[in-house]
Design a protein around this motif. Structure first.
Motif, PDB file in Angstrom:
ATOM      1  N   ILE C 100       0.935  -1.044   0.040  1.00 42.52           N
ATOM      2  CA  ILE C 100      -0.122   0.151  -0.010  1.00 42.52           C
ATOM      3  C   ILE C 100       1.012   1.414   0.067  1.00 42.52           C
ATOM      4  CG2 ILE C 100      -1.712   1.429   1.437  1.00 42.52           C
ATOM      5  CD1 ILE C 100      -2.919  -1.366   2.280  1.00 42.52           C
ATOM      6  N   ALA C 101       1.835   1.325   0.839  1.00 44.15           N
ATOM      7  CA  ALA C 101       2.554   2.488   1.003  1.00 44.15           C
ATOM      8  C   ALA C 101       3.464   2.562  -0.126  1.00 44.15           C
ATOM      9  CB  ALA C 101       3.715   2.221   2.312  1.00 44.15           C
ATOM     10  N   GLU C 102       4.431   1.573  -0.406  1.00 48.25           N
ATOM     11  CA  GLU C 102       5.346   1.805  -1.541  1.00 48.25           C
ATOM     12  C   GLU C 102       4.598   1.746  -2.961  1.00 48.25           C
ATOM     13  OE1 GLU C 102       8.375   2.573  -1.148  1.00 48.25           O
ATOM     14  OE2 GLU C 102       9.102   1.324   0.532  1.00 48.25           O
ATOM     15  N   GLY C 104       1.719   3.001  -3.543  1.00 50.85           N
ATOM     16  CA  GLY C 104       1.283   4.620  -3.701  1.00 50.85           C
ATOM     17  C   GLY C 104       2.497   5.376  -4.155  1.00 50.85           C
ATOM     18  N   VAL C 105       3.551   5.334  -3.660  1.00 52.73           N
ATOM     19  CA  VAL C 105       4.635   5.980  -3.873  1.00 52.73           C
ATOM     20  C   VAL C 105       5.023   5.631  -5.428  1.00 52.73           C
ATOM     21  CG1 VAL C 105       7.258   6.309  -3.659  1.00 52.73           C
ATOM     22  CG2 VAL C 105       5.723   6.454  -1.770  1.00 52.73           C
ATOM     23  N   LEU C 106       5.257   4.217  -5.832  1.00 52.84           N
ATOM     24  CA  LEU C 106       5.502   3.853  -7.115  1.00 52.84           C
ATOM     25  C   LEU C 106       4.640   4.241  -8.178  1.00 52.84           C
ATOM     26  CD1 LEU C 106       7.813   0.600  -6.023  1.00 52.84           C
ATOM     27  CD2 LEU C 106       8.728   2.872  -6.902  1.00 52.84           C
ATOM     28  N   GLY C 109       2.912   8.440  -6.866  1.00 50.71           N
ATOM     29  CA  GLY C 109       3.937   9.356  -6.424  1.00 50.71           C
ATOM     30  C   GLY C 109       5.009   9.914  -7.253  1.00 50.71           C
ATOM     31  N   MET C 110       5.822   8.910  -7.359  1.00 46.86           N
ATOM     32  CA  MET C 110       6.932   9.062  -8.300  1.00 46.86           C
ATOM     33  C   MET C 110       6.694   9.708  -9.458  1.00 46.86           C
ATOM     34  SD  MET C 110       9.969   8.813  -6.722  1.00 46.86           S
ATOM     35  CE  MET C 110       9.634   8.688  -4.960  1.00 46.86           C
ATOM     36  N   VAL C 112       4.320  11.594 -10.458  1.00 40.93           N
ATOM     37  CA  VAL C 112       4.204  13.369 -10.145  1.00 40.93           C
ATOM     38  C   VAL C 112       5.410  13.797  -9.926  1.00 40.93           C
ATOM     39  CG1 VAL C 112       2.972  14.801  -8.772  1.00 40.93           C
ATOM     40  CG2 VAL C 112       1.891  12.836  -9.536  1.00 40.93           C
TER      41      VAL C 112
END
Lengths: 198, 578, 270
Positions: C100-102, C104-106, C109-110, C112
């Motif tokens: 969930i966390a990574e 979202g980032v990968l 997030g990344m 963007v």
């Protein structure tokens, strides 16, 4: 009757074995050295980061620093000699060598002080350039630790005077002295190389 | 050795006395810190209101009853500094660490008792210096607990950056020296003085948490020491470690050249991030260990939890950049720090789940320590989730330096640690003082604490989402923040409720010290070694050397004592189950 | 009797907190969006709020349930979970959270983040220099020649020349300087070069999801594309001293003609 073992009574109950007390001191020293390493690592990395700045101006470092390095090296050698003499039960020689190591340590500190004075006489002070700022801060931090190590060396020298009466205790103390002293010598080599070459 | 009141209770080398000294000092500093929090909330809840009675108490800081911005910033800075270092670290890490570790490993005392005593007195001196900084010219430091230069380096940038900031630096230097001594002691004690039979994997998780927190602190503090020295030199000796060229402060061009404010941030956060784990690990370990005494069954996943703590400790040292995503650091570095920061969710989730799962199939006793331990689980999850937002560089762009951060860290190092501290005090008070705290007052205290605390800091997350920046003296200058007025009022009311509730605790604590019912050796029927000796333990802790035969969680077994076996019960009497 | 009341209260506390929390949180959002890349940040935050909200509620309800069950039990259930259960539960949930966390980032997030930082600034972007100081935003436009004139800290005069503009530099003659007011034409990207004169400040446009620290000695740049017209507030997001809380600026997105008119009035009044 209180039968709880503390470090001393445990040691006393096992004559000949390495005392728990000395174990703890050695452990404490190594962890302290880990902390000290982090301190100098912080200064070194700050230096490296700052080095890439545009206003870096390398200042002339006094030749005295080489002399001090030599004195510190000799003092480490003397400490090793003291250790060897003690293990050969040559206590007179060990005492003399310890004296030489102590004198070397004091000589190093005096020499650093002279080096600082020379720089100031040449108009180089703390704020003169970042190189100078780091030089004074880093050598100052190192010198403070040498002062602490001298206290430990003195403690070792005292043990050497009566070394014959309790060799294992003396050996344990010597190990602590040597670890701390050689460590600071090695750190000095790294710091000296950094401020002179980079 | 133990003759005389002074030798026995003031300059004692007994870890139990030293631990209690730390705890009492920390509680006094907590009152100072809480008072500062009240001042902050009065200002933010009722900006421009005139508090006439306060104008008499604080004539310089609140002339005619309205707080000055310079006083506000000093209050904010000192609130943070005092709570982090002089409350939580003193009570939880040094206080309970010193008290519990030798007892729980079955030793007479710490490895270095004299060093221990020295650490306390330096700690006390550090606290005194910090409090004194309020009374110097310009007042206390006002650049935030993070002390970013140039604001903290240039005296004319803010009044607190006159002598106040210097005293702050000196106090921190003393604190770090004290902490180093304490940390060395705990690590050496755990390594070298464990009772026979007490392998590392039979240690209570509490001891593991103090052990890892100490190592973390030993390795993480030195860069701050280095930074503090450099900041001191920039402030007083004209160096330019952190001060670049061309600074014009208060109309004056400064002579500095070439320094980097970002360098301070790296050095500060290299400590700053592990520091929060130094604080939270003992809190988690303590809560974890209190649970089984009130579920009457072993914890879930002890070994895995040990590895989680180790993993978190290691990871915490390589993620500091997530405090600096918008600082001007390279975006690539930001990506690295984001990805690595979020790996911390793995051990922390596992640990949280283990705590929850320890409640499965439990026979719950909702005594006061348990209520607080349960709320630790709740607060840990709630605050921890905020980490997913802030560790994510993209999300952080909007949330950095807003109240989202304030809400997050208060839940973690304010909430989890505070609730665990209360759990610890209620749990070990009988052991420490041989008296029992009042259970009714304790429960009331819980109800006055968790709810308000949660409301305050949960709401602050959303204030941050709405865009309210940190360290703002008031939100009245911006249209887009107009709607936050009601929320700030609600938060301030909850805060006043929270602080007044703490009186229940203080009354209970002091009253029970002198008039509480006598406590037995093992009132909670718990299994760790401290419960095998008297309450309070004698000097030297144990009548005979404990020999450990089992792990620390032997609950739910049939024995002559009841449904548990202390760690020293021989294997032939009760089978060892782990 | 007393025991079940305590249990009920404690369980209720956590259930109420969990449910109340998500209900409260669901009603909160950021100021209305006004930039292109901001949509990505909003998507990131929405993803996190929804997933975390779900986990938050689940966790609190689980806690409430476990307290409810445990408080009513007279004997413990299964005493010790098998090692396999411990490992499986830990690994599954730990990895789930990591996903969930990574993820979202990968996943969100990344892209963007890299788009925002790596995209080359469009050639027709409105270039503005902002110099933060205690306690105002100095704004400078390069003028018709498209070049910023030289500045030097030695030339700073707080009343007449806060930027330290070197008026002898030909490139400086057409520079336009304002205080606390930025105007940009709608339909073009904005490119801001950020300076700080005295301490660290931070350029925060909440509606545009833009935030960048202004660090003395550094010149960070940001590029973003406004998607609405209007007047938006600029706030400082890094503690900078006494008036940090009222370091207010205005960021006005106007039509191309209004922008030119505004620029010429600024030039005329110099």
């Amino acid at each position: 009757m209180n039968m709880v073992m503390d470090s001393r009574s445990l040691a006393a109950s096992q004559p000949g074995a390495v005392s728990l007390r000395e174990d703890q001191l050695r452990l404490g020293l190594w962890m302290f050295l880990a902390t000290v390493t982090m301190l100098f690592a912080a200064f070194v990395s700050a230096y490296i980061v700052r080095r890439s700045g545009t206003d870096w101006r390398q200042v002339q470092l006094p030749a005295m620093l080489w002399v001090n390095t030599l004195i510190l090296a000799v003092s480490s050698v003397a400490l090793e000699a003291a250790s060897r003499s003690g293990f050969r039960l040559r206590w007179r020689q060990a005492e003399l060598a310890m004296g030489a190591a102590l004198a070397g340590g004091l000589g190093f500190l005096a020499g650093q002080f002279v080096a600082w004075r020379e720089m100031m006489a040449a108009g180089i002070y703390l704020p003169t350039s970042p190189h100078a700022s780091f030089f004074f801060v880093i050598t100052g931090a190192h010198a403070l630790h040498v002062v602490a190590a001298l206290a430990v060396l003195t403690w070792g020298a005292v043990a050497t005077r009566s070394g014959a009466t309790d060799v294992p205790a003396w050996a344990a103390r010597m190990e602590l002295c040597r670890t701390f002293w050689h460590y600071l010598g090695a750190v000095w080599l790294v710091l000296f190389a950094l401020v002179s070459l980079y | 050795m133990t003759n005389g009141f002074v030798r026995r209770y003031i300059f004692s080398t007994d870890h139990k006395i030293i631990g209690i000294q730390y705890i009492l000092t920390g509680l006094i500093m907590a009152i100072v810190g809480a008072w500062l929090a009240v001042l902050i909330r009065l200002q933010l809840g009722w900006p421009e209101h005139q508090w006439v009675f306060l104008s008499r108490l604080l004539p310089k800081g609140m002339p005619s009853g309205v707080m000055t911005p310079e006083f506000y910033l000093a209050v904010v800075t000192m609130h943070g500094t005092i709570m982090v270092f002089f409350f939580i670290s003193y009570v939880l890490v040094s206080g309970f660490g010193n008290y519990l570790v030798p007892l729980q490993v079955g030793a007479r005392d710490m490895a270095f008792p004299f060093l221990n005593m020295l650490s306390y007195w330096i700690a006390l001196l550090s606290a005194v210096v910090m409090v004194l900084s309020f009374f110097v010219e310009g007042g206390a430091a006002a650049a935030g607990w993070t002390a970013y230069p140039p604001l903290s380096a240039v005296a004319s940038a803010v009044p607190g950056s006159q002598m106040g900031q210097t005293l702050w630096i000196l106090s921190m230097a003393l604190f770090i020296a004290s902490f180093t001594m304490s940390g060395l002691n705990i690590v050496a004690t755990v390594f070298s003085t464990r009772a026979p039979g007490l392998s590392m994997m039979r240690l209570p998780l509490t001891v593991w948490s103090f052990f890892i927190a100490s190592i973390l602190g030993l390795l993480a503090f030195p860069p701050l020491t280095a930074g503090a020295v450099m900041l001191l030199f920039d402030r007083h000796f004209g160096t330019s470690f952190f001060l670049p060229s061309g600074l014009v402060v208060a109309g004056k061009l400064l002579p500095n050249t070439g320094g980097s404010p970002l360098l301070w941030q790296h050095l500060f956060w290299f400590l700053g991030h592990p520091e929060v784990y130094v604080l939270i690990l003992p809190a988690l370990g303590i809560a974890f260990d209190i649970l089984p005494a009130f579920t009457r069954k072993p914890v879930f996943g002890y070994r895995i939890s040990v590895w989680c703590l180790v993993a978190v400790g290691c990871l915490s040292m390589i993620v500091w950049g997530h405090h600096m995503f918008v600082s001007g650091m390279s975006p690539f570095t930001g990506e690295y720090f984001s990805l690595v920061t979020l790996t911390i969710t793995v051990p922390m989730t596992i640990f949280g789940v283990n705590m929850l799962a320890s409640l499965w199939g439990a026979k719950l006793e909702l005594r006061t320590p348990m209520l607080f331990a349960l709320s630790v689980i709740a607060m840990f999850g709630s605050g921890g989730f905020g980490g997913l937002f802030l560790g994510n560089a993209t999300a952080d762009m909007q949330l950095h330096d807003t109240y989202f951060v304030v809400g997050h860290f208060h839940m973690m190092i304010g909430g989890v640690t505070l609730l665990a501290t209360f759990a610890a005090i209620y749990f070990w008070f009988p052991k420490m003082f041989g008296r029992t705290m009042n259970e009714t007052l304790g429960r009331l205290h819980f109800w006055f604490t968790f709810g308000p605390f949660f409301v305050i800091f949960f709401m602050q997350h959303f204030l941050g989402l709405q865009g309210a920046p940190r360290r703002y003296y008031a939100f009245t200058a911006f249209d887009y923040l107009r709607d936050t007025r009601g929320q700030n009022l609600a938060i301030s009311i909850a805060a006043l409720l929270l602080v007044s509730g703490q009186l229940l605790f203080l009354v209970n604590f002091v009253w029970s010290l002198f008039g509480g019912l006598a406590a037995k050796a093992n009132p909670w029927q718990a299994t760790t070694l401290e419960w095998t000796t008297a309450s309070p333990p004698p000097h030297g802790n144990f009548e005979t050397q404990p020999v450990v035969e089992r792990w620390a969680y032997e609950y739910g077994v049939q024995t002559t004592d009841g449904d548990f076996a202390v760690q020293t019960v021989p294997a032939r009497n009760v089978p060892v189950t782990a | 009797m007393r025991r079940s009341l305590e249990t009920a209260l404690a369980a209720a506390l956590f259930a109420v907190v969990g449910i109340g929390g998500v209900v409260y949180g669901a009603r909160s959002w950021m100021p209305p969006l006004a930039s292109r890349h901001g949509a990505g940040i909003d998507a990131m935050l929405l993803y996190l709020l929804v997933t975390v909200g779900g986990l938050f509620l689940t966790g609190y309800l689980a806690l409430a349930y476990l307290i409810w069950r445990g408080g009513r039990r007279d004997r413990i259930g299964t005493r010790l979970a098998s090692h396999k259960t411990e490992v499986v539960l830990s690994v599954v949930l730990g990895l789930g959270m990591a996903v969930i966390a990574e993820g979202g980032v990968l996943g969100i997030g990344m892209p963007v983040w890299t788009e925002y930082f790596d995209a080359a600034p469009p050639a027709d972007a409105t270039v503005i220099e902002v110099t933060a100081q205690q306690f105002m935003w100095n704004v400078r436009y390069p003028g018709a020649d498209g070049r910023f004139g030289r500045t030097a800290p030695q030339l700073v005069d707080e009343t007449t020349n806060p930027l330290g503009l070197d008026r002898s530099d030909p490139a400086a003659t057409d520079d336009i300087v304002t205080i606390n007011e930025i105007a940009v034409p709608f339909g073009r990207a904005v490119r801001i070069r950020l300076h700080a004169k005295d301490v660290i400040h931070s350029f925060f446009l909440p509606h545009f999801r833009v935030k960048q620290d202004a660090v003395p000695g550094m010149t960070p740049e940001m590029v973003f594309f406004p998607t609405s017209t209007g007047s938006f507030e600029l706030a400082c997001a890094e503690l900078c001293g006494l008036a940090h809380y009222r370091m207010r600026g205005f960021f006005n997105v106007v039509s191309e003609t209004q922008f030119r008119a505004w620029l010429s009035t600024q030039a005329a009044t110099r």
